[in-house]
Design an enzyme around this catalytic site. Structure first.
Site, PDB file in Angstrom:
ATOM      1  N   SER A  94      25.017  61.509  33.620  1.00  0.00           N
ATOM      2  CA  SER A  94      24.140  62.314  34.463  1.00  0.00           C
ATOM      3  C   SER A  94      24.116  63.772  33.998  1.00  0.00           C
ATOM      4  O   SER A  94      23.735  64.049  32.857  1.00  0.00           O
ATOM      5  CB  SER A  94      24.566  62.179  35.925  1.00  0.00           C
ATOM      6  OG  SER A  94      23.598  62.714  36.792  1.00  0.00           O
ATOM      7  N   ASP A 195      17.595  53.307  38.994  1.00  0.00           N
ATOM      8  CA  ASP A 195      18.455  54.476  39.172  1.00  0.00           C
ATOM      9  C   ASP A 195      17.931  55.251  40.371  1.00  0.00           C
ATOM     10  O   ASP A 195      16.837  55.802  40.329  1.00  0.00           O
ATOM     11  CB  ASP A 195      18.426  55.342  37.908  1.00  0.00           C
ATOM     12  CG  ASP A 195      19.448  56.478  37.931  1.00  0.00           C
ATOM     13  OD1 ASP A 195      19.743  56.979  39.025  1.00  0.00           O
ATOM     14  OD2 ASP A 195      19.922  56.873  36.859  1.00  0.00           O
ATOM     15  N   HIS A 225      22.986  54.466  39.451  1.00  0.00           N
ATOM     16  CA  HIS A 225      23.151  55.685  38.663  1.00  0.00           C
ATOM     17  C   HIS A 225      24.545  55.834  38.046  1.00  0.00           C
ATOM     18  O   HIS A 225      24.674  56.148  36.863  1.00  0.00           O
ATOM     19  CB  HIS A 225      22.845  56.906  39.538  1.00  0.00           C
ATOM     20  CG  HIS A 225      22.955  58.199  38.808  1.00  0.00           C
ATOM     21  ND1 HIS A 225      22.157  58.521  37.734  1.00  0.00           N
ATOM     22  CD2 HIS A 225      23.788  59.267  38.983  1.00  0.00           C
ATOM     23  CE1 HIS A 225      22.485  59.711  37.272  1.00  0.00           C
ATOM     24  NE2 HIS A 225      23.474  60.178  38.004  1.00  0.00           N
TER      25      HIS A 225
END
Length: 256
Positions: A94, A195, A225
């Site tokens: 991320s 996601d 995610h």
């Protein structure tokens, strides 16, 4: 400021041939990277996963930090690894992927290769347009952490999203997108089909923008995610080890 139990940084001294820097995500902590780090350590690699400033404590403290502090921490750790290891790889989840890309942009060939898991470089959410103003009026909103499909697995993340920190991340996104063509290192990109935090367009922007010629794209069909803690984590772990071993051999001029 006391650190939450489980959010501590971790490191493993392994081979002086290969070092791997792990970068965790926004409002998260090293906890989300620990299983990956343990897998890499078991393969004999030197591994480091720092806790980013403002993370693993309280969201209020995180609101007092900005992206140069987060980047400065991973860069410091990266430089330390380069003094100990022949090849240093950087892996990020991320926002950790955002920081990984920035390291690759700034340090060129010193970064042997990068692996990204659901990296973030933008957001299509309408509220992001007014975020610079909103962040001065509202300190936090609902959380974004904990997006995991696997039952019974929890990410150690904040119960609120600190908006001043998020506004700073938005600034970093712009810098990273503008310099994507400076990324030329071997790249492995793992991204989830579904996601709930980072839209699929993020991975497409990265793949379209970098100038890496050695690119491996892996689609994760069963994870949300935080894929490093989800169903497809073994795919990420095994794929990243294969990626490191292959790229390191090529850097040494050895046959595949």
């Amino acid at each position: 400021m006391p650190v939450l139990a489980g959010a501590e940084p971790f490191a493993h001294q392994g081979s002086d041939e290969v070092g791997v820097l792990l970068c965790h995500g926004f409002t998260g902590s090293p906890q989300s990277m620990r299983p990956w780090g343990e897998h890499l350590a078991a393969e004999g690699f030197t591994v480091s996963c720092p806790r980013l400033p403002g993370h693993g404590t309280t969201w209020q403290e995180m609101n007092r930090t900005r992206w140069p502090e987060w980047y400065g921490r991973v860069e410091e750790e990266f430089l330390g690894l380069t003094r100990r290891c022949a090849s240093v790889f950087v892996f990020g989840l991320s926002m950790g992927g955002t920081l990984t890309l920035r390291l690759a942009q700034r340090h060129g060939a010193a970064v042997a290769g990068i692996a990204l898991v659901n990296p973030s470089v933008t957001s299509l959410r309408r509220e992001m347009v007014v975020l610079p103003v909103l962040s001065r009026l509202v300190p936090s909103v609902a959380p974004i952490g904990g997006a995991i499909a696997k039952p019974g697995v929890r990410e150690l993340a904040y119960p609120r999203t600190p908006l001043r920190a998020l506004a700073s991340l938005r600034e970093l996104w712009g810098l990273v997108r503008a310099d994507l063509d400076r990324v030329t290192q071997p790249l492995a990109l793992f991204h989830s089909v579904v996601d709930s935090v980072v839209e699929p367009v993020n991975s497409r922007i990265v793949l379209d923008g970098v100038r890496s010629t050695d690119v491996t794209e892996v689609v994760l069909p069963n994870s949300d995610h935080v894929a490093t803690l989800d169903h497809d984590a073994p795919t990420i772990f095994a794929g990243s080890v294969e990626f490191v071993r292959r790229v390191h051999r090529e850097r040494l001029g050895e046959p595949a």
